[in-house]
Design a protein around this motif. Sequence first.
Motif, PDB file in Angstrom:
ATOM      1  N   HIS A 134       0.825  -1.210   0.000  1.00 52.44           N
ATOM      2  CA  HIS A 134       0.000   0.000   0.000  1.00 52.44           C
ATOM      3  C   HIS A 134       0.861   1.263   0.000  1.00 52.44           C
ATOM      4  O   HIS A 134       0.444   2.287  -0.571  1.00 52.44           O
ATOM      5  CB  HIS A 134      -0.959  -0.029   1.188  1.00 52.44           C
ATOM      6  N   ARG A 135       2.033   1.186   0.573  1.00 53.05           N
ATOM      7  CA  ARG A 135       2.934   2.345   0.512  1.00 53.05           C
ATOM      8  C   ARG A 135       3.378   2.592  -0.935  1.00 53.05           C
ATOM      9  O   ARG A 135       3.452   3.742  -1.387  1.00 53.05           O
ATOM     10  CB  ARG A 135       4.139   2.110   1.414  1.00 53.05           C
ATOM     11  N   THR A 136       3.652   1.516  -1.654  1.00 56.13           N
ATOM     12  CA  THR A 136       4.051   1.662  -3.048  1.00 56.13           C
ATOM     13  C   THR A 136       2.927   2.246  -3.889  1.00 56.13           C
ATOM     14  O   THR A 136       3.151   3.135  -4.728  1.00 56.13           O
ATOM     15  CB  THR A 136       4.499   0.306  -3.612  1.00 56.13           C
ATOM     16  N   LEU A 137       1.709   1.778  -3.681  1.00 57.14           N
ATOM     17  CA  LEU A 137       0.573   2.337  -4.409  1.00 57.14           C
ATOM     18  C   LEU A 137       0.436   3.832  -4.128  1.00 57.14           C
ATOM     19  O   LEU A 137       0.220   4.629  -5.053  1.00 57.14           O
ATOM     20  CB  LEU A 137      -0.717   1.615  -4.007  1.00 57.14           C
ATOM     21  N   LEU A 138       0.532   4.222  -2.868  1.00 58.48           N
ATOM     22  CA  LEU A 138       0.385   5.625  -2.512  1.00 58.48           C
ATOM     23  C   LEU A 138       1.476   6.473  -3.163  1.00 58.48           C
ATOM     24  O   LEU A 138       1.201   7.564  -3.700  1.00 58.48           O
ATOM     25  CB  LEU A 138       0.423   5.779  -0.991  1.00 58.48           C
ATOM     26  N   GLU A 139       2.702   5.985  -3.132  1.00 58.22           N
ATOM     27  CA  GLU A 139       3.794   6.751  -3.745  1.00 58.22           C
ATOM     28  C   GLU A 139       3.553   6.954  -5.240  1.00 58.22           C
ATOM     29  O   GLU A 139       3.753   8.059  -5.769  1.00 58.22           O
ATOM     30  CB  GLU A 139       5.118   6.026  -3.511  1.00 58.22           C
ATOM     31  N   LEU A 140       3.132   5.907  -5.926  1.00 58.83           N
ATOM     32  CA  LEU A 140       2.871   6.033  -7.362  1.00 58.83           C
ATOM     33  C   LEU A 140       1.719   6.995  -7.623  1.00 58.83           C
ATOM     34  O   LEU A 140       1.761   7.788  -8.577  1.00 58.83           O
ATOM     35  CB  LEU A 140       2.560   4.658  -7.954  1.00 58.83           C
ATOM     36  N   PHE A 141       0.685   6.920  -6.813  1.00 58.43           N
ATOM     37  CA  PHE A 141      -0.477   7.800  -6.973  1.00 58.43           C
ATOM     38  C   PHE A 141      -0.064   9.267  -6.840  1.00 58.43           C
ATOM     39  O   PHE A 141      -0.451  10.113  -7.660  1.00 58.43           O
ATOM     40  CB  PHE A 141      -1.524   7.428  -5.927  1.00 58.43           C
ATOM     41  N   LEU A 142       0.719   9.562  -5.823  1.00 54.10           N
ATOM     42  CA  LEU A 142       1.148  10.946  -5.619  1.00 54.10           C
ATOM     43  C   LEU A 142       2.086  11.398  -6.740  1.00 54.10           C
ATOM     44  O   LEU A 142       1.926  12.489  -7.296  1.00 54.10           O
ATOM     45  CB  LEU A 142       1.836  11.088  -4.269  1.00 54.10           C
ATOM     46  N   GLU A 143       3.054  10.573  -7.092  1.00 55.81           N
ATOM     47  CA  GLU A 143       4.055  10.973  -8.075  1.00 55.81           C
ATOM     48  C   GLU A 143       3.477  11.078  -9.483  1.00 55.81           C
ATOM     49  O   GLU A 143       3.843  11.974 -10.255  1.00 55.81           O
ATOM     50  CB  GLU A 143       5.209   9.962  -8.088  1.00 55.81           C
ATOM     51  N   GLN A 186      -8.674   2.678  -1.064  1.00 47.34           N
ATOM     52  CA  GLN A 186      -8.864   3.477  -2.275  1.00 47.34           C
ATOM     53  C   GLN A 186      -7.722   4.451  -2.543  1.00 47.34           C
ATOM     54  O   GLN A 186      -7.412   4.744  -3.688  1.00 47.34           O
ATOM     55  CB  GLN A 186     -10.153   4.301  -2.173  1.00 47.34           C
ATOM     56  N   CYS A 187      -7.138   4.977  -1.459  1.00 43.64           N
ATOM     57  CA  CYS A 187      -6.204   6.098  -1.600  1.00 43.64           C
ATOM     58  C   CYS A 187      -4.937   5.943  -0.786  1.00 43.64           C
ATOM     59  O   CYS A 187      -4.064   6.825  -0.842  1.00 43.64           O
ATOM     60  CB  CYS A 187      -6.892   7.405  -1.185  1.00 43.64           C
ATOM     61  N   GLY A 188      -4.816   4.914   0.017  1.00 47.23           N
ATOM     62  CA  GLY A 188      -3.629   4.708   0.833  1.00 47.23           C
ATOM     63  C   GLY A 188      -3.676   5.458   2.136  1.00 47.23           C
ATOM     64  O   GLY A 188      -3.751   4.869   3.211  1.00 47.23           O
ATOM     65  N   ALA A 189      -3.620   6.780   2.076  1.00 47.60           N
ATOM     66  CA  ALA A 189      -3.666   7.634   3.269  1.00 47.60           C
ATOM     67  C   ALA A 189      -4.022   9.036   2.805  1.00 47.60           C
ATOM     68  O   ALA A 189      -3.699   9.447   1.684  1.00 47.60           O
ATOM     69  CB  ALA A 189      -2.331   7.619   4.007  1.00 47.60           C
ATOM     70  N   ALA A 190      -4.657   9.774   3.699  1.00 49.06           N
ATOM     71  CA  ALA A 190      -5.143  11.098   3.323  1.00 49.06           C
ATOM     72  C   ALA A 190      -4.082  12.179   3.480  1.00 49.06           C
ATOM     73  O   ALA A 190      -3.941  13.061   2.622  1.00 49.06           O
ATOM     74  CB  ALA A 190      -6.375  11.454   4.163  1.00 49.06           C
ATOM     75  N   MET A 191      -3.335  12.158   4.557  1.00 51.62           N
ATOM     76  CA  MET A 191      -2.483  13.307   4.880  1.00 51.62           C
ATOM     77  C   MET A 191      -1.347  13.520   3.879  1.00 51.62           C
ATOM     78  O   MET A 191      -1.038  14.672   3.536  1.00 51.62           O
ATOM     79  CB  MET A 191      -1.969  13.181   6.314  1.00 51.62           C
TER      80      MET A 191
END
Length: 921
Positions: free
Chosen positions: A241-250, A284-289
């Motif tokens: 999930h950390r990898t998904l969040l990083e890709l989503f942000l980047e 859905q999004c990993g984390a909000a902050m």
Amino acid sequence: MRAPPGSVVPFWFWNGEVDERRIETQLARAAAEGLSGLAVHARAGNRIPYLSPRWLELVRHAALVARRHGLSLWLYDEEDYPSGTAGRSIQAAEPALRQRVLVWSTAPAGELATLPEPVAWFQPDGSPVDPQDLANEQPALLFHVQRADRYVDTLDPASCHRFLASTHEVYAAALGDLLGSVVTAVYTDDVNYHLQDRKGLGWTADLPGEFRRRRGRDLLPLLPALVGDLPGAAQARIDFHRTLLELFLERWVVPQRAWCAAHGVAFLGHLRGDEGPLWMLSEQCGAAMPFYAAEDVPSIDDYLLRARDGGFARRERTDHGLAPILLYRQAASVADQYGDGIVNSEVGASLGWDLTPAELHRHLLFEQLMGINQLTPHAVSACTAGVAKRDHPPSFAGQLPWWELAPAVVARWSRLCAWLREGQAAVEVVVLFPTSAAWAALRGADRRPAPGLSVAADAVSCDDLESGLAALALALVRARVPFHFADELLLAQHGAVADSQLQLGHMRYVAVVVPPAATWLPDTQAVLERCRAAGVEVHEGLEAVAVAAVLPSPMPGLQSGPGELVLHVRQVGGERRYLLGNCGDADLAVSPAPGPGGWRIEALEGGVVYRGPLPAAGLVLPRGACWHVRRDDGPVVPTAVPPGPHTRAITDWRWRLEQPTVAWWDAAEDASGSWRRLRDLDPTTCGRLTIPIEVPPGVRLRGLIGEQLARLSPTWDNRPLPSPDGHHPASPDLSVISLEAVAPGRHRLALDPSRLSGRIEDVGLLLDGMVELEREAGRGWLPRLRPWREPPAGADLARHGLPFHWGPVVAETTLDLDDPTGWRWLDLGSVAVAAQVLIDGVVVAELDHPPWLVPLAGRLRRGPLQLIVRVFGTAQNLFGPHRNPLLGRTVSAPGEGEAQAPEDAYHLAPFGLHGPVLLRS
């Protein structure tokens, strides 16, 4: 890029026949109401092809008109939602960019071999296997990809590139130098990398390669551990999930913010499901902050955060089971830690046409005191025809009769936003947000177990984590301990420990609260060790109320009786300023006691209510009120005296209407004589429809009203009616055909819906008189016209002759006072839903929430004077739905899901001057 200016910038739904004239009218009204601007938003009912030359022409025209009025314009970056599809055109043109979802299936290998886009094969127990080694009948576990047609793959860089080219660049070409001057922001909505209606896991084509590059190990062998409790599962889920969040942000968020920065506009908007529950947000999004930190303005959506009883400060969950404090404080924390303190919230979505201003006031008072200081009401509707009026109402515009009070309401919202932007939030306590523990607990098995994989019965779930966190947050609010959240990833990136404080961006904390969680990142544990070594207070292992009791309060002497007193503190230079809000049902005796010397208390409604040294007792904070307390050595102003016990009743009221009343018909006779609900009929095949109407003596018909009159070819007693010659003041989409000199007796209204497409909407009459709802065998409840009569004292006007009425109802009386001295207050008792009070033609009060008290100092004189109370209702009884038995429990006013039975009773929102109305000493 800093936050765009303005405190109240609603969504502006372009949801029908929008043209230059309507744009000009609505922008002029927005300016008169005190709005900061509007966010152009293509929405259900829109009849202008999205991003077409005509659409862009109108957007440019709106920007030019907004500039003349001193308003800003924002661009909502999508047609409908979620943002990212350019009106669904991207995935239509490139199906490969549809959102990917990793799902898992257990079945005989031969059946699984027919499934498209396989990713990895396993034995049912999670052991890797080569599919070539499996017999057709042998059970196997297959992870494979499905596609979500509704959305794009936000983890694929090509999706963002196509979205920017299809939307942002098109706007930039059309707007020219208006972009970055009048147009100050781009708003994105409901973004995610995994839609909540698809059970599975987020995925993209190169995820295995990115996982190896970032995490240093292969992903595919770990897939069963994501959905079952296998050895090493917690770390596998955290890494995934950390990898998904990083890709989503980047790949999705950062490029859009960079585009906005290059064009001089702010980037803001919210995630899908950021209001919770925690498992949905994490999935859905990993984390909000981290998402908030990647925006110019941290932004949220308060969807589903309704509490009809206003109990935000006394219970953890809303009517829909969500924990609002967690959402509000996450966004406010990031804004204070890493931004300029501005945090935006999309507010008021789906509260229904029956929303009262009193409920809205309590909702926003609490939300703003949690740190929300820029509001985007959902929404201002340009149109109301057809589906537009059923699309998550209300509209915070002229469709609401009580919106006549908008300048005062908007001024109140804006004033509180301004107070919440002074200086910096004074917060010394930070609570760790258990991001990694939520990921570790996010088993795919929670949503759909994979047969054969073990699932621990005692494993901590996301719901467990959320419940503990919600209890802690509420305990801190009730103990009046301001606090922030710290996200683990941001803590690792920005956290520093010095001088017995933990520093995160602009904020410094003297105490850290560690909520119960089975897992914390190593970086988080390292920061905690440095905090302990440096003398920062670290609290862990305590119950929520016990933690709140030992934490420092910025106003230790603050006392109040039982109630819902909410505190927000700002540091402005060397001075502390305090906001006190009474979010409960009763007045509170309070003793702020922030220190010696002179202080000033200013009311949110405006005006100084007290100045001088604060007394140890005697201050009363009314229900629904908010005070701004700050240092001031000016002349003493004594506290306002509350109403006394001596009263004089006012009972001799005369009533009148400022608008004709309305009678709606939602059913008619078809050619066979059967009584049919209009919305259930196919207009192309149902044939001509007839409504019998009896007009009694004493009732004057003023007109026929409806949305589709020009296309219905109406006849009255077999005579064609003329074309519409006006519209109802609630909406230009409610056309009116004059009906004058109709004699008493029986009449027949006939309609031909054959030229319509879609649903047949209700039709009605405007009349001078009243309407009663009567039950008729075989037809259910029907409107009956009646002559005007005075309503009984304290009546619910919706039940006493005005079931579908829109507009002010006026109560008038004459006061003849031999001695006006001593009467300090007019107490209206109870009002539904808002009131304006006039004395001798002068407006002396506009009230939209309790207490319903009007100060009378300097207003009364000896002899007769005229007292008028204009009472406003909601738009529910005009727009409906009128026969939905779930009204008030649904999220919004439903359309095609309304109850179908013709005998269903009308469901009406109450309104009236319920009283008792008293003069008070």
